[in-house]
Every structure is written in C-alpha cells, then in structure tokens.
Design an enzyme around this catalytic site. Sequence first.
Site, PDB file in Angstrom:
ATOM      1  N   CYS A 170     -34.472   7.500 -29.293  1.00 51.16           N
ATOM      2  CA  CYS A 170     -34.107   6.136 -29.680  1.00 51.16           C
ATOM      3  C   CYS A 170     -33.944   5.355 -28.378  1.00 51.16           C
ATOM      4  O   CYS A 170     -33.440   5.892 -27.388  1.00 51.16           O
ATOM      5  CB  CYS A 170     -32.800   6.152 -30.460  1.00 51.16           C
ATOM      6  SG  CYS A 170     -32.348   4.533 -31.089  1.00 51.16           S
TER       7      CYS A 170
ATOM      8  N   GLU B 250     -34.502  -8.375 -31.597  1.00 53.91           N
ATOM      9  CA  GLU B 250     -33.697  -9.532 -31.229  1.00 53.91           C
ATOM     10  C   GLU B 250     -34.503 -10.444 -30.308  1.00 53.91           C
ATOM     11  O   GLU B 250     -35.197  -9.969 -29.400  1.00 53.91           O
ATOM     12  CB  GLU B 250     -32.414  -9.060 -30.528  1.00 53.91           C
ATOM     13  CG  GLU B 250     -31.254 -10.007 -30.688  1.00 53.91           C
ATOM     14  CD  GLU B 250     -29.924  -9.386 -30.285  1.00 53.91           C
ATOM     15  OE1 GLU B 250     -29.209  -8.871 -31.152  1.00 53.91           O
ATOM     16  OE2 GLU B 250     -29.604  -9.424 -29.088  1.00 53.91           O
TER      17      GLU B 250
ATOM     18  N   MET C 270     -25.171  -8.549 -32.169  1.00 54.57           N
ATOM     19  CA  MET C 270     -25.951  -9.723 -32.548  1.00 54.57           C
ATOM     20  C   MET C 270     -25.152 -11.022 -32.371  1.00 54.57           C
ATOM     21  O   MET C 270     -25.726 -12.105 -32.489  1.00 54.57           O
ATOM     22  CB  MET C 270     -26.458  -9.591 -33.979  1.00 54.57           C
ATOM     23  CG  MET C 270     -25.407  -9.286 -35.005  1.00 54.57           C
ATOM     24  SD  MET C 270     -26.182  -8.925 -36.598  1.00 54.57           S
ATOM     25  CE  MET C 270     -24.817  -8.148 -37.454  1.00 54.57           C
TER      26      MET C 270
ATOM     27  N   HIS D 243     -25.738   2.616 -22.670  1.00 54.88           N
ATOM     28  CA  HIS D 243     -26.857   2.216 -23.520  1.00 54.88           C
ATOM     29  C   HIS D 243     -26.507   1.056 -24.434  1.00 54.88           C
ATOM     30  O   HIS D 243     -27.389   0.450 -25.028  1.00 54.88           O
ATOM     31  CB  HIS D 243     -27.364   3.392 -24.341  1.00 54.88           C
ATOM     32  CG  HIS D 243     -26.610   3.675 -25.611  1.00 54.88           C
ATOM     33  ND1 HIS D 243     -25.244   3.826 -25.664  1.00 54.88           N
ATOM     34  CD2 HIS D 243     -27.050   3.828 -26.883  1.00 54.88           C
ATOM     35  CE1 HIS D 243     -24.888   4.078 -26.912  1.00 54.88           C
ATOM     36  NE2 HIS D 243     -25.946   4.085 -27.669  1.00 54.88           N
ATOM     37  N   GLY D 244     -25.237   0.750 -24.578  1.00 54.31           N
ATOM     38  CA  GLY D 244     -24.871  -0.342 -25.478  1.00 54.31           C
ATOM     39  C   GLY D 244     -23.391  -0.632 -25.359  1.00 54.31           C
ATOM     40  O   GLY D 244     -22.727  -0.162 -24.421  1.00 54.31           O
TER      41      GLY D 244
END
Lengths: 485, 141
Positions: free
Chosen positions: A105, A213, A385, A408-409
């Site tokens: 991923c 996005e 988002m 990663h996030g």
Amino acid sequence: MSGPVEVRQVSEYVWEIPKTGPMLVPGRIYADRAIMDQLLAEQPKAEWNALLQVRNVACLPGICRFSLAMADIHPGYGFPIGGVGAFDAGEGIVTVAGVGFDCNCGVRAMRTGLSRREVEARKAELAEALFRGVPAGLGSEGDIRLNRREVEDLLRTGARFVLRRGLGIEEDLEYIEENGCIAGAEPANVSEKAKQRQFRQVGTLGSGNHYIEVQYVDEIHDGEAARAYGLALDAVLVAVHTGSRALGHQIGTDYLPKLKRASERYRLPVRERELVGAPIGSPEGREYISAMCCGINCAFANRQAIGHLARRCVSGVFGIPPESVRLLYDVGHNTAKFERHRVDGAERLLLVHRKGATRAFGPGSPDIPAAYRDVGQPVLVGGTMGTCSYILRGTPAGMEETFGSAVHGAGRLKSRTQALREYRGERVVAELRARGILVRSHSLRGTAEEAPGAYKDVTAVVDVMEGAGVSRKVARLRPMICVKG
Amino acid sequence: MTYRYLDHTADAGIEATGATPEEAFAEAARAMIGLMVRGGDAPGGGEVGIEAAAPSLEELLVEFLNELLAQQGLRGLVFTGCRVREIARTADGWRLSAAARGASPAALDGRLGQEVKAASYLGLSVGEREGAWTVRCVVDL
C-alpha cells in the site's frame, strides 16, 4: 517480560524502550511528549497496544540495532503501524506482520501543471470526473480484465505491465520506487485463489483510508528540494493512496497459517499470535518473500493504472495533454525489502520491514531518481481530507538512524467505532464543502470513519521527524477534492 | 446470539457469542458483514456454500472469515448474511460448512460500508463458558 512497557526519553523526539529480558535490541520511538503520553495512556486500556508491539518485535531473531516506530505509531497486528524492523539477511526472519494484508500500500503524487486558480474554476467538474472515472468502493471492478497468465505477467513485471496496456507514459517508471518492479517475484508461490481475485481488480481504488486527492501547495519549506521536485506555491497535484487489492490481501491470508507453522518449526519467539514468520533463508521464508514481491508488483501496477485514469480525468476536464500530468513519485509503506545499510561502520544486507512507514532515502542514494539525488527521496505523507498532507525528503540522518524510513501518514487517533459515534458522514461532507473541499464518497459511513478528527495532527507528526532530523519538510499540501472508496 | 465491536485504533475487533460454536461463528460472520453492508438481504441475491478447515477452532474462525471474503470477491458479490451449518472434528482438526447469502454491489448501493481486507490472528480466541460460546478476532480494514 510482562506488565506495562517502560520508556525513557533519549532526546526531545526520541524515546527508548530499554533492552530487557528476551529483547535482542532496544525499542526506539519517534514521538513528542503528547504522542508518547497518548501511547502510555493506551497501555492499561488495550490488550493490543503499540508500545508492547515495539517491544515484541525487538525479540525477533536477527533484528538489527533497534525495533523502530515512527511518529505516526498506532497499534497494528504483531507489528505496530509506523513500525520499522531491519533483519540481518543471514540470521534474521521475515514476518507477515511486518508487511500486513495490504502489501505495498502506498502513495503516488502527480504534478498536474495546473494552478490552484485554474482548478478552483472547474473543481466540481474534476471531482465528478474522478469519481466516475476511477472504480472505487466495496466490490468495485476495473475495466482491465485479466486471465491467469496475464495476472502472472503482471506479478513479474509490475507497473510496466499496465504501461504496455496503454496506461501510462514511459517516464512514469523512472519515478516509481524500484522503477515499478521489484526483483524476486515468483507467481508460482501465489495461490490460484489470490490470482483469481485479481482478475477484475486492477485499477480499483478500494475503500477505507484509500483515496484520490487533488491538492495544492500552500507552503514551501525547502526551496531547493521543492525546485528539484518541480513544486511551486499554488501548484496542483493529484495524490493516490491504495495498494495491492484482493491479491495482496489473499497473499497475507494464505501465508499467515504457513508462517505460523514455520514459527513453530523454527521455534521463533511468537509473543503475539500475528507476529509469525520464518528465517529469511528457510524454504518458507524464501517462498513468502517471493510471493510478497508479487504483491509489491501488483500494488505498483494498481497505482500505475489508477494514476493514469486520474491523469486522463485531469486531461479531459482541462483540455491538456495527458503527458503534461507528470509523476512526482510513487512509494510504498507496507513492504519488506532487501537493502544495504551501514551499521556500526560496516555495510550489511538487511531485510527492512516497513509497516505503515515510508522508505525515505537520503541524498546520494543510487536507488532514487537522478533528478532527486542531490536532495533526497520525496516522502509522500498523507494527512486527512480536512487538514493537509506533506512532501518530505529523506536525509543522511534518516539513513543512519531509521534505515532510511519516515512516517506514512497522520496515524489514527480514534477507533472507527469511536469515529462513528462522534461523526456523521453527511455532516463531514457538508463541513468540508463549506471550507472549499469537495468530498465524493461511495460510502458515507466510510467518510465518517475517516473524518479528519479521527486522526492525529499530521503537522505534529512530521514535525517530530523533522525535529529528529530523520526527514525534512519540503512542501505542505492542502486538499481541494477528495474521492473516497 | 449477539455480537459487538471492540475498539481497535485502526481496524475492528469482533466479539460474538452463541449457544453453540456454529451460532457464535455465524454471529462473528454477521459482525464482519455488518462492517461492509447495512441492513438485511437484497432481492435477487444468491446463496454460496462456504467450506473451511483448520487445525484448531481459533484458526478455523480466521479461515472461515477469510473464506467469506475470498468467495464474495471471486463471485462479485457482497455478502449480506451467513448461516453456519456445521462445525465438526476431523482427523487433523476442525472443518466448517456454511452458506452465505449475497447480492451484487450495485443492488446494495447506498448501504455499503468498508471493505474488510482480512481476518487476523490478533486478539483471536474461541471459548466456552457455562454453555455459552464466545469468539473474538480483529479484522483488517
């Protein structure tokens, strides 16, 4: 070795779990005080907690230097999300928990060549085009229909397979980690069921936290790196977050019981049921690695297909040539890869597991595109988002300390059940629309679960990595459109 | 027969109970299905046979849930319900026979939730106490 995990602060952003009992190396966690307080507070409440998982990984044979966790750490399966474990290629093990069910991923970012103002004028049209143009959501199927022989070709050749089908431009391959195809993939070690599940899944986004996005650059933090990456203020990018789809899920499912048996056979210290594995050189270990490499290639192919579908949408709406939408970079965050790293002055071949952690190679690495070699690899960090995402760059310190790895996030803060209690999908969409962010989703329930408030503050997370010197901020990106599965 | 979701930061824990292993496993399936689709069966849906085998009851639970995910993917369906016919001992462990009902994603438009990627070994347990069976596992979303 039971009871709560003890941590001690090493520096402002680095914490250590001292090596005790069966631990072979210390644990190291990149965190600020708030992130660490949250981790410590979770310990007594949760039977599965991330600090315990860092400690468990530190007990696995062949682990090198530290069991690491990046600042987006949260509980995973056996491995924490945000976890990095590098294992000696000779004495170490491979574990399915260090890769997870969504092998490779990752995130792809593409420069559109358009400005924020240009995209604002046709934002709704672009959102609709992406929503209609990219298959997404539970049970969705792609337009690419493959048979068994073609799936096997895809597993060997990765992104190039999709390129040969007309989805992409030759330049794309240069800007994908491993050029979109990792060596060592052996389709014979992937089950028939896994292959069949992929017959109609290439070019599908999935659901959950996967997204497309449209973002604009609202802050430049590092001018030199931004120039190398082709980024300027108000430049619009398209980011894709997805993985290896059903084939990857099935590889994880198939190898979990196989590696459980291997763990028993080789008497590995399994301190959490999911933390099963096999010696890297054993027949079971080699078989899993070759299957996992197939999953890695499948994800590269999937992002290549989706990236090109999104490129066509941008091209169609704005009347620009598809090739003017250029790939910035594509990098995974659920992988185990053989890499050479310097450890205590000597170069060693290691199998580096990154579970929810992004490869972040520093300047000079031959494994990154020539255009980025002076500044280091782009590290694509997805936020939420409603907030922002970041592009970071790898650093020499990261190569020394984290085997060239970074976050990663944002990392989840609230569970999905808690998010569903607190947020309504319709409300999330309306609130974001009021702030100028268009959300198109196949599942409002999924939108509620992915509400911005369910995640940590991504800025705090990347600031930790910057403060520790492991990666550097290059640009901040604000969302304009978010398409969810 | 009942189920509930356990908090897991990134994914979903499932705990299901029943008077028999069959009931508890069927409830676990209902819990997993409940993450993917709301409401009951859709008109025109079909029924699919599900078979699983494993050395232990715990692993059988994971095999069963993963087989549900595989079969719905292979058949282009989203499952909306499941009945466990039998769980029985075999020479080398346990086997399960079940029937799942499902419909096409298009027939379930507006009711769909998250895709479940896989059932894991995390938090896995199957146990009986005073005539009630309880099963637990965490599924990856």
